[in-house]
Write an enzyme that holds these catalytic residues in place. Structure first.
Site, PDB file in Angstrom:
ATOM      1  N   SER A 125      47.112  36.056  37.742  1.00 38.67           N
ATOM      2  CA  SER A 125      46.927  37.291  36.997  1.00 38.67           C
ATOM      3  C   SER A 125      47.666  37.214  35.648  1.00 38.67           C
ATOM      4  O   SER A 125      47.518  36.235  34.926  1.00 38.67           O
ATOM      5  CB  SER A 125      47.397  38.478  37.852  1.00 38.67           C
ATOM      6  OG  SER A 125      46.887  39.688  37.354  1.00 38.67           O
TER       7      SER A 125
ATOM      8  N   ASP B 251      40.579  38.687  40.155  1.00 38.93           N
ATOM      9  CA  ASP B 251      42.027  38.550  39.990  1.00 38.93           C
ATOM     10  C   ASP B 251      42.686  37.703  41.084  1.00 38.93           C
ATOM     11  O   ASP B 251      42.476  37.937  42.279  1.00 38.93           O
ATOM     12  CB  ASP B 251      42.642  39.958  40.000  1.00 38.93           C
ATOM     13  CG  ASP B 251      44.068  39.964  39.488  1.00 38.93           C
ATOM     14  OD1 ASP B 251      44.936  39.382  40.153  1.00 38.93           O
ATOM     15  OD2 ASP B 251      44.315  40.571  38.432  1.00 38.93           O
TER      16      ASP B 251
END
Length: 611
Positions: free
Chosen positions: A370, A483
């Site tokens: 991320s 993600d």
């Protein structure tokens, strides 16, 4: 195979090995073993035992090195689980239990073993029962060691340097690497001419197994290995007998090339390494020598395509740390840095990176998830802390990639700002980065983690930060990925599979108890009405904050578990900052810096774990 009485040296070596495995062995037991054992010479790359074969014997390793490989029943791949050094036994578990071999044993280099079959050992055990007790102890100790090992990392001591082209680059790199490794321990650099000189015989290095000088040469090389921490074998440019011996002796093969050369596989490399029957099973790593110190590497993919490699490294002319990084990786002293996700709290990575640099901690491998993938890429590009901070402020504060709202069909944000920013700052391919890098994303269709180590860096970052519902998912190899924090917000376990000695992890997850002053979530109308003067504002998280928080909660337990695999965990106190609080950039950076300075100082102090 050889006669046990061939030389007094072999007899002494056998006696020392028996003493190491069984403890002091009496003369009668030693004579019985020496008389009945088989002496076996195996070439590097040869299989000693194969998983599933009958356990009818065990061996004592006198010279060389063996690797123990276990086949995974799910994917059929063999994984390295242990290493056998001179003076150790192998195959004893199958001998004692009578079961089939539990793993495959391969000679990493030319090795000398003494083999004792089950019938012979049974007779010896009847007359000398202490041998059985001591061998049983060896088995128990080995099983305990394996159960306690976090991950097995083979020791690298013999390194073959194989030229990919005839341009002198391999000789240049060998000299640089030898100098860098000498700071770790004694290091000997050998080539064919030097070996001939040491043994006082022209052509000694080219001796075959049928040659009269073969035994003398193999014993001399084994003696050098016992004296040195590292032995570098610089191979010839052609597939000579010396080159073959270099590869058979190697724990690791470094294929060295100049980036300006033809990237296609050369004839020697193809014959010895890329064929159906390669001369060695040792890991192979490509070293690309680059003349441009100030220019980012490029074109690496052409070198990797068509080769079966376990990694690659860039060594730029005049950049001493590039060679030293390779040396640290070979010595098992490399530092891997793992940066976790946390949205705006990820600005703490900027301060932590500055603290690492100021503390003299060299980052040799970097990975993230991320927002951690963004800052990991910044470090892998070789940016200094000032540049990382300058670009982070410009990208996240001045331009705000989370501000381009769109019709929420696929996501709340269009993602165009993010795409523009990543294309501007992260244009290279991952394989061209001067510092090894990876980031992770979550594969939607396969429900598994994807590790990005090749291909466009910008695309990998966009995949790793693609928060579901907030940013559009990315496409990777015909699959939708989102993600990385969904499945692995702190990929310490991924870093542990890389050749690093110590792992530093930055965990930004926050456990915080929220108490509410309402019994049920208020309607949107009620929330809007509460914003009027004198009504008392109702605080509820917006949709982006909820999605970010859900991602954090989903990976909290995993992050807690994998952080235990790190040598140093940095957990800066960023809980007071909002997940979307980009305006607090400087304050979050400062918190990361101060926390890291203190923790790194504690870790680096004597007894702190960092030395």
């Amino acid at each position: 195979m050889r006669d046990v009485e061939e030389s007094q040296r072999d007899s002494d070596r056998l006696r020392e090995t028996l003493a190491g495995v069984f403890g002091p062995v009496g003369e009668s037991a030693f004579a019985a073993i020496a008389a009945s054992a088989r002496w076996v010479e195996v070439s590097g790359g040869s299989v000693v035992y194969r998983q599933g074969d009958p356990g009818e014997s065990f061996c004592l390793l006198l010279r060389g090195r063996l690797h123990v490989r276990l086949r995974d029943p799910e994917d059929g791949l063999e994984r390295l689980i242990a290493e056998i050094a001179p003076g150790e036994a192998v195959g004893e578990i199958g001998l004692l239990t009578g079961n089939a071999r539990s793993a495959t044993v391969v000679a990493v280099r030319d090795s000398l073993l003494v083999q004792i079959d089950a019938a012979t050992f049974d007779r010896l055990a009847e007359r000398h029962p202490e041998l059985l007790r001591r061998l049983s102890k060896v088995v128990v100790e080995r099983l305990l060691q394996r159960s306690q090992m976090r991950r097995f990392s083979p020791r690298v001591s013999n390194i073959a340097i194989l030229p990919a082209r005839c341009n002198g680059r391999a000789a240049e790199f060998a000299a640089q690497l030898s100098s860098a490794l000498a700071s770790v321990g004694p290091c000997l650099l050998l080539d064919a001419e030097g070996v001939d000189s040491q043994l006082g015989c022209v052509g000694a290095a080219a001796a075959t197994s049928e040659s009269e000088i073969h035994v003398r040469l193999t014993d001399w090389l084994a003696e050098q290995e016992s004296k040195q921490r590292f032995v570098l074998y610089r191979a010839d440019t052609e597939a000579s007998e010396w080159t073959r011996r270099c590869l058979r002796q190697a724990d690791l093969v470094l294929v060295v090339a100049g980036s300006e050369d033809d990237p296609r596989v050369g004839s020697t490399e193809r014959e010895l390494c890329e064929g159906a029957d390669p001369i060695t099973t040792a890991r192979r790593v490509l070293i690309l020598m680059r003349p441009e110190a100030e220019v980012l590497p490029s074109g690496t993919a052409a070198w990797l395509n068509g080769r079966t490699l376990d990694g690659h490294h860039h060594v730029r002319d005049g950049v001493r740390d590039d060679v030293e990084r390779v040396a640290r990786i070979l010595a098992g002293n490399a530092v891997g840095l793992v940066l976790g996700g946390g949205a705006a709290r990820g600005f703490a990575h900027v301060g932590i990176y500055r603290a690492l640099v100021e503390s003299g901690v060299s980052v040799d491998w970097v990975g993230g998830s991320s927002i951690g993938a963004v800052f990991a890429a910044s470090i892998a590009l070789g940016w200094d802390p000032d540049k990382v901070e300058e670009i982070a402020r410009a990208a996240f504060v001045d331009e705000n990639p989370l501000g381009d709202f769109t019709l929420p069909v696929v996501s709340l944000l269009a993602g165009k700002r993010l795409k523009r920013l990543t294309a501007r700052y992260f244009a290279p391919d991952i394989e061209d980065l001067p510092i090894p890098f990876f980031c992770v994303s979550s594969n939607l269709s396969q429900a598994r983690m994807t590790v990005h180590e090749r291909g466009p860096l910008a695309s990998a970052i966009r995949a790793s930060v693609a928060l579901p519902g907030v940013l559009p998912p990315a496409v990777d190899a015909d699959h939708l990925v989102i993600d990385g924090g969904i499945l692995n917000n702190l990929p310490v376990d991924v870093m542990r599979d890389r050749p690093v000695g110590k792992v530093i992890a930055v965990d930004l997850s926050v456990q915080k108890e929220y108490t509410l002053d309402y019994s049920e979530v208020p309607s949107a109308f009620r929330v809007l009405r509460s914003w009027l003067p004198f009504t008392g504002k109702i605080r509820v998280p917006n949709i982006i904050t909820l999605m970010l928080k859900a991602t954090e909660v989903a990976s909290l337990v995993h992050a807690r578990n994998v952080s235990a695999q790190a040598d140093l965990v940095l957990k800066p106190p960023v809980g007071r900052f909002g997940i979307l609080e980009t305006t607090a950039f400087d304050a979050i950076v400062a918190v990361g810096y101060e926390h890291a300075k203190q923790r790194i100082a504690e870790w680096s102090s004597p007894g702190g774990g960092g030395e």
